[in-house]
Design a protein around this motif. Structure first.
Motif, PDB file in Angstrom:
ATOM      1  N   VAL A   1       0.860  -1.175   0.000  1.00  0.00           N
ATOM      2  CA  VAL A   1       0.000   0.000   0.000  1.00  0.00           C
ATOM      3  C   VAL A   1       0.897   1.226   0.000  1.00  0.00           C
ATOM      4  CG1 VAL A   1      -1.819   1.264   1.193  1.00  0.00           C
ATOM      5  CG2 VAL A   1      -1.813  -1.239   1.246  1.00  0.00           C
ATOM      6  N   LEU A   2       0.831   2.008  -1.088  1.00  0.00           N
ATOM      7  CA  LEU A   2       1.773   3.105  -1.294  1.00  0.00           C
ATOM      8  C   LEU A   2       1.054   4.389  -1.691  1.00  0.00           C
ATOM      9  CD1 LEU A   2       4.441   1.158  -3.414  1.00  0.00           C
ATOM     10  CD2 LEU A   2       4.563   1.681  -0.968  1.00  0.00           C
TER      11      LEU A   2
ATOM     12  N   ASP B   1       6.299   4.709  -5.085  1.00  0.00           N
ATOM     13  CA  ASP B   1       7.601   4.436  -4.452  1.00  0.00           C
ATOM     14  C   ASP B   1       8.243   3.239  -5.147  1.00  0.00           C
ATOM     15  OD1 ASP B   1       9.784   3.972  -2.837  1.00  0.00           O
ATOM     16  OD2 ASP B   1       8.690   4.172  -0.955  1.00  0.00           O
ATOM     17  N   ILE B   2       8.885   3.510  -6.261  1.00  0.00           N
ATOM     18  CA  ILE B   2       9.457   2.439  -7.077  1.00  0.00           C
ATOM     19  C   ILE B   2      10.572   1.716  -6.334  1.00  0.00           C
ATOM     20  CG2 ILE B   2      10.642   1.921  -9.232  1.00  0.00           C
ATOM     21  CD1 ILE B   2       7.635   2.730  -9.455  1.00  0.00           C
ATOM     22  N   ASN B   3      11.372   2.448  -5.573  1.00  0.00           N
ATOM     23  CA  ASN B   3      12.466   1.798  -4.835  1.00  0.00           C
ATOM     24  C   ASN B   3      11.930   0.773  -3.841  1.00  0.00           C
ATOM     25  OD1 ASN B   3      14.518   3.159  -6.168  1.00  0.00           O
ATOM     26  ND2 ASN B   3      14.569   4.838  -4.688  1.00  0.00           N
ATOM     27  N   SER B   4      10.853   1.103  -3.153  1.00  0.00           N
ATOM     28  CA  SER B   4      10.271   0.147  -2.205  1.00  0.00           C
ATOM     29  C   SER B   4       9.781  -1.113  -2.909  1.00  0.00           C
ATOM     30  CB  SER B   4       9.108   0.790  -1.433  1.00  0.00           C
ATOM     31  OG  SER B   4       9.584   1.729  -0.505  1.00  0.00           O
ATOM     32  N   ILE B   5       9.220  -0.927  -4.101  1.00  0.00           N
ATOM     33  CA  ILE B   5       8.731  -2.077  -4.862  1.00  0.00           C
ATOM     34  C   ILE B   5       9.894  -2.990  -5.237  1.00  0.00           C
ATOM     35  CG2 ILE B   5       7.610  -2.786  -7.010  1.00  0.00           C
ATOM     36  CD1 ILE B   5       6.085  -0.068  -6.899  1.00  0.00           C
TER      37      ILE B   5
ATOM     38  N   GLY C   1       2.036   6.196 -12.550  1.00  0.00           N
ATOM     39  CA  GLY C   1       2.928   7.345 -12.525  1.00  0.00           C
ATOM     40  C   GLY C   1       2.439   8.447 -13.430  1.00  0.00           C
ATOM     41  N   GLY C   2       2.818   9.665 -13.087  1.00  0.00           N
ATOM     42  CA  GLY C   2       2.382  10.821 -13.863  1.00  0.00           C
ATOM     43  C   GLY C   2       2.077  11.978 -12.934  1.00  0.00           C
ATOM     44  N   ARG C   3       1.262  12.893 -13.402  1.00  0.00           N
ATOM     45  CA  ARG C   3       0.983  14.108 -12.643  1.00  0.00           C
ATOM     46  C   ARG C   3      -0.359  13.991 -11.925  1.00  0.00           C
ATOM     47  NH1 ARG C   3       3.833  18.446 -12.178  1.00  0.00           N
ATOM     48  NH2 ARG C   3       2.945  20.488 -11.692  1.00  0.00           N
ATOM     49  N   VAL C   4      -0.333  14.111 -10.603  1.00  0.00           N
ATOM     50  CA  VAL C   4      -1.533  14.050  -9.774  1.00  0.00           C
ATOM     51  C   VAL C   4      -1.492  15.207  -8.800  1.00  0.00           C
ATOM     52  CG1 VAL C   4      -2.825  12.692  -8.088  1.00  0.00           C
ATOM     53  CG2 VAL C   4      -1.652  11.535  -9.959  1.00  0.00           C
TER      54      VAL C   4
ATOM     55  N   ILE D   1       4.360  11.941  -9.768  1.00  0.00           N
ATOM     56  CA  ILE D   1       4.624  10.763  -8.944  1.00  0.00           C
ATOM     57  C   ILE D   1       5.355   9.723  -9.789  1.00  0.00           C
ATOM     58  CG2 ILE D   1       2.640  11.175  -7.451  1.00  0.00           C
ATOM     59  CD1 ILE D   1       1.207   8.895  -8.899  1.00  0.00           C
ATOM     60  N   ALA D   2       6.138   8.931  -9.119  1.00  0.00           N
ATOM     61  CA  ALA D   2       6.927   7.907  -9.806  1.00  0.00           C
ATOM     62  C   ALA D   2       6.011   6.813 -10.346  1.00  0.00           C
ATOM     63  CB  ALA D   2       7.960   7.321  -8.859  1.00  0.00           C
TER      64      ALA D   2
END
Length: 224
Positions: free
Chosen positions: A9-10, A36-40, A65-68, A73-74
Motif C-alpha cells: 500500500v503506497l 515508491d518504485i524503490n520500495s517495490i 505514474g504521472g501528474r496528480v 509521482i513515480a
C-alpha cells in the motif's frame, strides 16, 4: 503450481501495488507500479524475486505514474529506467499510458481479454473489465483477482472521469466478476476498506454495487 503474491500500500491515495508470479522460479511482475518504485524493487529483492514485467490495470496516473494534484509521482517510466522489462496493458489503454507516462507505444505489449502471460511456471490471465476506463483490466492468478479500480471490497470505480461508462461497468461487474468462484480472493487497487483483501463471497455480502438487481438500480447509485 506455487504462486507468489505481495501487496504493498503506497502513496497518498492508498494505492495497492502487487508483485505476483511464480514462487518456484522466483519470477514476478509488478501490477500498477507507482509512488515508491524503490520500495517495490527492494521488496522483490528481499523476497528473492526477479521482476520480469509490468502489468497496468488502467492508465490513471496514480496507478502508473504521472501528474496528480499538481505533483509528479513515480511510476512505470521510473521502473523502466532500472529494468529492461515489458509492459502489458489492454489495447484500449496503450495510448493513454503512453501519454501519461511518456513511454512509447512500442514499449507496451497490447493485451486482449483472455490473454495469458507466462511468469515462470505460473500464468496470469487478463480480463477486460471496461467501465472505469475503456481498457480497464483485471488480473486473474490461480484463485486470486487483482481488480484494479474496477472493484473494491465495498465499492467500485468511478464513471465520471474521461472514458468512464456506467453501463460497461455494470456489465463488467455483473457478467464477469460476479461469475467468478465465490472463494476467489479480491485484491483491490486501493486500500479503501478495513480489509486489504477479501473473498468474493464476502464482497458480495458487503458491496452494494454487487447487490443491485438491475442496470437501472446500478445507474441510480453509481452515476454522479
Amino acid at each position: 503450481m506455487k504462486v507468489y503474491i505481495k501487496q504493498l500500500v503506497l502513496g497518498k491515495m492508498r494505492n495497492c501495488v502487487y508483485l505476483v508470479g511464480c514462487a518456484e522460479q522466483r519470477k514476478c511482475v509488478v501490477v500498477d507500479p507507482a509512488w515508491d518504485i524503490n520500495s517495490i524493487v527492494q521488496t522483490a529483492t528481499a523476497d528473492g524475486m526477479e521482476i520480469c514485467g509490468i502489468v497496468a490495470t488502467h492508465y490513471h496516473p496514480d496507478h502508473i505514474g504521472g501528474r496528480v494534484w499538481g505533483h509528479n509521482i513515480a511510476g512505470i517510466a521510473d521502473l523502466l529506467e532500472q529494468l529492461d522489462i515489458p509492459v502489458y496493458a489492454h489495447k484500449l489503454e496503450v495510448d493513454g499510458i503512453s501519454k501519461v507516462t511518456g513511454i512509447s507505444n512500442s514499449s507496451i505489449k497490447a493485451c486482449a481479454s483472455g490473454d495469458v502471460i507466462a511468469i515462470g511456471n505460473t500464468a496470469i490471465t487478463t480480463i477486460h473489465t471496461p467501465g472505469h476506463t475503456p481498457g480497464s483490466q483485471c488480473i486473474a492468478l490461480a484463485d486470486n483477482l487483482v481488480s484494479g479500480d474496477t472493484l473494491f471490497i465495498s465499492g467500485c470505480g468511478r464513471v465520471d472521469l474521461p472514458g468512464g461508462d456506467v453501463d460497461q461497468l455494470y456489465d463488467s461487474l455483473t457478467h464477469k466478476i460476479k461469475k467468478l468462484p465465490p472463494h476467489t480472493t479480491i485484491l483491490p487497487g486501493h486500500h479503501y476498506d478495513k480489509e486489504l483483501t477479501a473473498s468474493l463471497a464476502h464482497v458480495l455480502k458487503v458491496n452494494p454495487y454487487l447487490q443491485v438487481e438491475s442496470r437501472q438500480a446500478f445507474q441510480s447509485i453509481r452515476c454522479p
